[in-house]
Design an enzyme around this catalytic site. Structure first.
Site, PDB file in Angstrom:
ATOM      1  N   SER A 283       0.858  -1.188   0.000  1.00  0.00           N
ATOM      2  CA  SER A 283       0.000   0.000   0.000  1.00  0.00           C
ATOM      3  C   SER A 283       0.890   1.232   0.000  1.00  0.00           C
ATOM      4  CB  SER A 283      -0.865   0.032   1.262  1.00  0.00           C
ATOM      5  OG  SER A 283      -0.072   0.348   2.393  1.00  0.00           O
ATOM      6  N   ASP A 284       0.390   2.343  -0.515  1.00  0.00           N
ATOM      7  CA  ASP A 284       1.059   3.607  -0.193  1.00  0.00           C
ATOM      8  C   ASP A 284       0.905   3.790   1.314  1.00  0.00           C
ATOM      9  OD1 ASP A 284       2.373   6.026  -0.275  1.00  0.00           O
ATOM     10  OD2 ASP A 284       1.267   6.783  -1.989  1.00  0.00           O
TER      11      ASP A 284
END
Ligand SMILES: *[C@@H]1O[C@H](CO)[C@@H](O)[C@H](O)[C@H]1NC(C)=O
Ligand SMILES: *[C@@H]1O[C@H](CO)[C@@H](O)[C@H](O)[C@H]1NC(C)=O
Ligand SMILES: *[C@@H]1O[C@H](CO)[C@@H](O)[C@H](O)[C@H]1NC(C)=O
Ligand SMILES: *[C@@H]1O[C@H](CO)[C@@H](O)[C@H](O)[C@H]1NC(C)=O
Length: 761
Positions: A283-284
């Site tokens: 994920s960011d």
């Protein structure tokens, strides 16, 4: 749930000690993960099978604690290396004066891309991965790098456009292919040099514009634009260059947060492009927690379960570690969902040689002596000098031999750290334009005159006095990271502060005046373009450690410029004509169109603009074909194997004649224009390019433009691409300098069937 992780880590520079698992005397010795004859997935599965549920949950985040009872060390999956090994949670530079206190600092990607030199990109990426391995061997960096940023630079206001290779999907795709090739040590080599990470998947190109925060923004994107504009760089990265990991983005696409989107993460990424189980998605940072901002998940356990089940294997952040236990208790997922994610991560580490004997691995021998070598320094200089773009020149450049006294004025004149842009490391040295001029043949003075975004004119008088005393005036300004940055989009694309006022007053003196425009995003140069007293304009992006030397070598004529703009320089009014949040490329009543392909207005400087100190004439080989049968092209492509969009359409041989007085590199840009296929029609589309080096005055070189079927195909509403019969024109150079017409005969044929979004109505 607003993420401030990046900033916290960037400030504290959290050091992270790395070590390798002990496959000889530790608890893992003689287990399958240490068996070099087993496959990466088999080895990773055997490791993960030894984890308790609590150990599984704890290791789902970027800062993995490892499992000490197994002798599996802690590991940080988050290092950075956008244009050189960079400060990040997984990288720690040593204090000044010590080994590993710096790494080579190349120009920002937007400038490197402007060189249109893919071999250069591969060489630079090879140096970056060598330095990354040297840092890793010193326990100062990881093996996994959250780079590159390959979202096409769609809107000139985007604060992170500087991190990208520009607005054109073909240019970005070819850049990323060459880059991954260099970073990972080849295309899918058995032993990865480092694992790169293509980000941000997908449709991420807004930070915070008029209250639209990246953490909760929903990008509404048609299948046509997704397939032909937003995703080609990811296809090149994943399917073709075989990247080790991908980062899903903060934003939602068509209502679903990217990190929860099985259409993106499973249907497109894994099923369509073949991203296998030796590769993982991160994920960011805190994007899973942001499902709450999107009002997509009711609470964090649901967010965590949704993310990992959708295929977000690593949570950059802490949401998984803190909430997957509760989610398991609530039966929101199975233990096997977590095992799958961790198996992918550790299979990737197996491919990095993490569990293998050091003696058998060339990369484990790299050391401090391999950092910032002469080769690396030369490449950093070469990338800057090749990328710099000459936008305007009334003949004052190159400066004549009698031009000795230069007045350097403006907020970039003595730039040092500014030249690194963002996602930077500690550079070994930073040579400003002013400093470089002093070591060249010039007698240079330095006067700030004004700041980047200042309206204080008290420095003007000193600047004008310095200009009066000089043979020529070099104004160095534009924008920098205080104007465009992560979390900071622009509202306007005019020159900030009173810089244009100062340049106007300097111009009124009637002396030779060169404007050096820096920054990754463009500012509108219309006033400078039309002012006859502004003799020349050069765009220098963020030119890195040797940026000043590169600029001065171009000013003096030691090198002829040959870079080309990789973005459109729009007039200032563009920002009033379309909201940043409108993701569509094609023009409409509320959108003048985006990029050189679709913009219906007149740009100040067009994509592909770039002058030289000599003149060139172009000619397409007389033997070039003028007719192609679509069915024959498809048969030949099928016979060659591989995806049809990569099959060769034709290679155009272009004779490049230097008709001027000095030697120069030259970038051949080839575009295609057609009205075949579905309307509306773009003005033209880039289909190929080549940089020919050092063409002597009066000499001729040949450039080969290899054009694929994908480049001349057109994309329909459903995202599928087809070849269409009709008339086509190859347009060379900007402005167009030569053309070649050809036709496609036969019947329309699909070359790529785009996977449908099952959730779309
Ligand atoms: C691994 O196996 C070898 C050979 O059987 C043995 O000598 C060694 O002690 C084992 N190591 C560990 C850590 O169990
Ligand atoms: C899960 O449930 C078990 C048994 O009820 C309990 O001991 C544990 O604390 C719970 N874990 C979490 C993270 O809620
Ligand atoms: C303008 O800059 C000068 C020189 O730095 C400073 O002395 C002065 O106070 C500034 N004026 C304003 C209004 O900020
Ligand atoms: C250009 O320079 C000349 C002096 O050479 C001056 O008379 C003229 O006003 C200048 N024009 C502008 C637009 O500054």
């Amino acid at each position: 749930m607003v993420s401030s992780l990046l900033f916290v880590f960037a400030l504290t520079g959290a050091a992270h000690a790395y070590s390798f698992p002990d496959c000889v005397g530790g608890p893992l010795a003689n287990t399958t993960v240490c068996d070099t004859s087993a496959s990466p997935t088999t080895r990773a599965k055997a490791l993960i099978a030894m984890f308790t549920t609590a150990e599984l949950v704890a290791n789902t985040v970027n800062m993995s604690p490892g499992v000490s009872r197994l002798g599996l060390p802690a590991y940080n999956w988050w290092s950075e290396a956008l244009h050189g090994v960079a400060g990040s949670p997984g990288v720690s530079f040593a204090p000044a004066g010590q080994d590993f206190s710096f790494a080579t600092s190349f120009p920002g990607p937007i400038l490197m891309s402007a060189a249109f030199d893919d071999e250069l990109i591969k060489e630079i990426a090879t140096v970056i991965s060598t330095e990354a391995r040297a840092f890793n061997n010193a326990k100062r960096a990881g093996l996994d790098y959250f780079t590159p940023n390959i979202n096409p630079f769609r809107d000139p206001r985007w604060g992170r456009g500087q991190e990208t290779p520009g607005e054109d999907p073909l240019r970005v795709s070819k850049y990323v292919f060459s880059l991954i090739n260099g970073l990972q040590g080849g295309i899918d080599p058995p032993l990865l040099k480092i694992a790169a990470d293509c980000k941000h998947f997908a449709g991420y190109d807004i930070e915070n514009w008029e209250g639209n925060e990246r953490f909760s923004f929903n990008a509404v994107i048609s299948q046509q634009d997704l397939s032909s504009y937003y995703l080609p760089p990811f296809q090149a990265c994943v399917r073709d260059a075989k990247v080790g990991s991908v980062m899903c983005s903060y934003n939602a696409v068509n209502g679903i947060p990217s990190c929860a989107d099985t259409y993106l993460l499973q249907t497109i990424l894994r099923d369509f492009w073949g991203f296998d189980d030796e590769r993982w998605v991160t994920s960011d940072c805190d994007a899973v927690g942001n499902f709450i901002d999107h009002k997509f998940s009711p609470d964090l356990p649901h967010a965590a379960a949704t993310g990992i089940k959708a295929g977000t294997d690593v949570d950059c952040g802490s949401t998984y570690a803190n909430n997957l236990g509760a989610a398991l208790n609530q039966s929101l997922l199975e233990v096997s969902d977590i095992q799958r994610a961790l198996t992918r991560q550790y299979a990737s580490l197996v491919r990095l040689g993490y569990f293998d004997p050091a003696a058998s691995q060339p990369f484990r021998q790299l050391a401090w002596t391999d950092v910032n070598t002469d080769t690396a320094q030369n490449l950093a200089y070469q990338a800057a000098v090749e990328g710099i773009v000459l936008l305007k020149n009334n003949g004052v450049l190159p400066l004549s031999a009698s031009t000795k006294k230069l007045a350097f004025i403006g907020p970039w004149a003595d730039a040092t750290s500014q030249m690194q842009g963002n996602y930077q490391g500690t550079a070994p040295f930073l040579i400003s334009p002013f400093a470089a001029a002093k070591t060249a043949r010039f007698d240079a003075t330095l006067t700030a005159g004004t700041g980047i975004n200042s309206n204080n004119a008290s420095g003007f008088a000193a600047a004008i006095a310095a200009a009066r005393a000089a043979d020529a005036v070099i104004y160095a300004g534009g924008i920098d990271d205080s104007i465009e940055a992560e979390a900071h989009d622009r509202d306007t694309i005019v020159w900030p502060g009173n810089q244009l006022d100062l340049i106007g007053q300097l111009a009124a003196l009637g002396k030779p005046l060169v404007v050096l425009q820096f920054g990754g995003g463009q500012v509108d140069d219309a006033a400078l373009k039309s002012n006859a007293n502004v003799s020349a304009i050069l765009w220098g992006g963020y030119p890195g450690q040797s940026g000043g030397t590169a600029v001065v070598d171009i000013l003096s004529g030691k090198v002829s410029p040959a870079g080309r703009l990789v973005t459109t320089q729009y007039p200032a009014s563009y920002v009033d004509a379309v909201p940043m949040t409108d993701m569509s490329l094609r023009p409409s009543d509320t959108n003048p169109g985006r990029t050189y392909k679709w913009y219906t207005g007149t740009p100040t400087y067009e994509f592909g603009t770039g002058l030289s100190y000599t003149s060139f004439s172009l000619a397409v080989s007389r033997t070039a074909k003028t007719s192609y049968n679509i069915q024959a092209l498809i048969s030949a492509g099928q016979a060659a194997g591989g995806p049809l969009d990569l099959a060769l359409f034709d290679t155009f041989e272009v004779a490049v004649s230097n008709t001027g007085k000095v030697a120069s590199d030259y970038v051949v840009l080839g575009f295609v224009k057609t009205t075949a296929g579905p309307g509306p029609f773009p003005k033209k589309e880039l289909v190929g390019y080549a940089r020919v080096k050092g063409v002597g005055a009066g000499r001729r070189a040949t450039a080969s433009l290899a054009v694929t079927l994908g480049a001349i195909a057109r994309t329909g509403d459903d995202g599928s691409a087809s070849l269409y019969p009709g008339e086509y024109t190859l347009l060379l150079d900007v402005p167009t300098g030569a053309t070649h017409s050809f036709q496609l005969t036969g019947t329309q044929a699909q070359i790529t069937k785009w996977p449908a979004d099952p959730s779309a109505s």
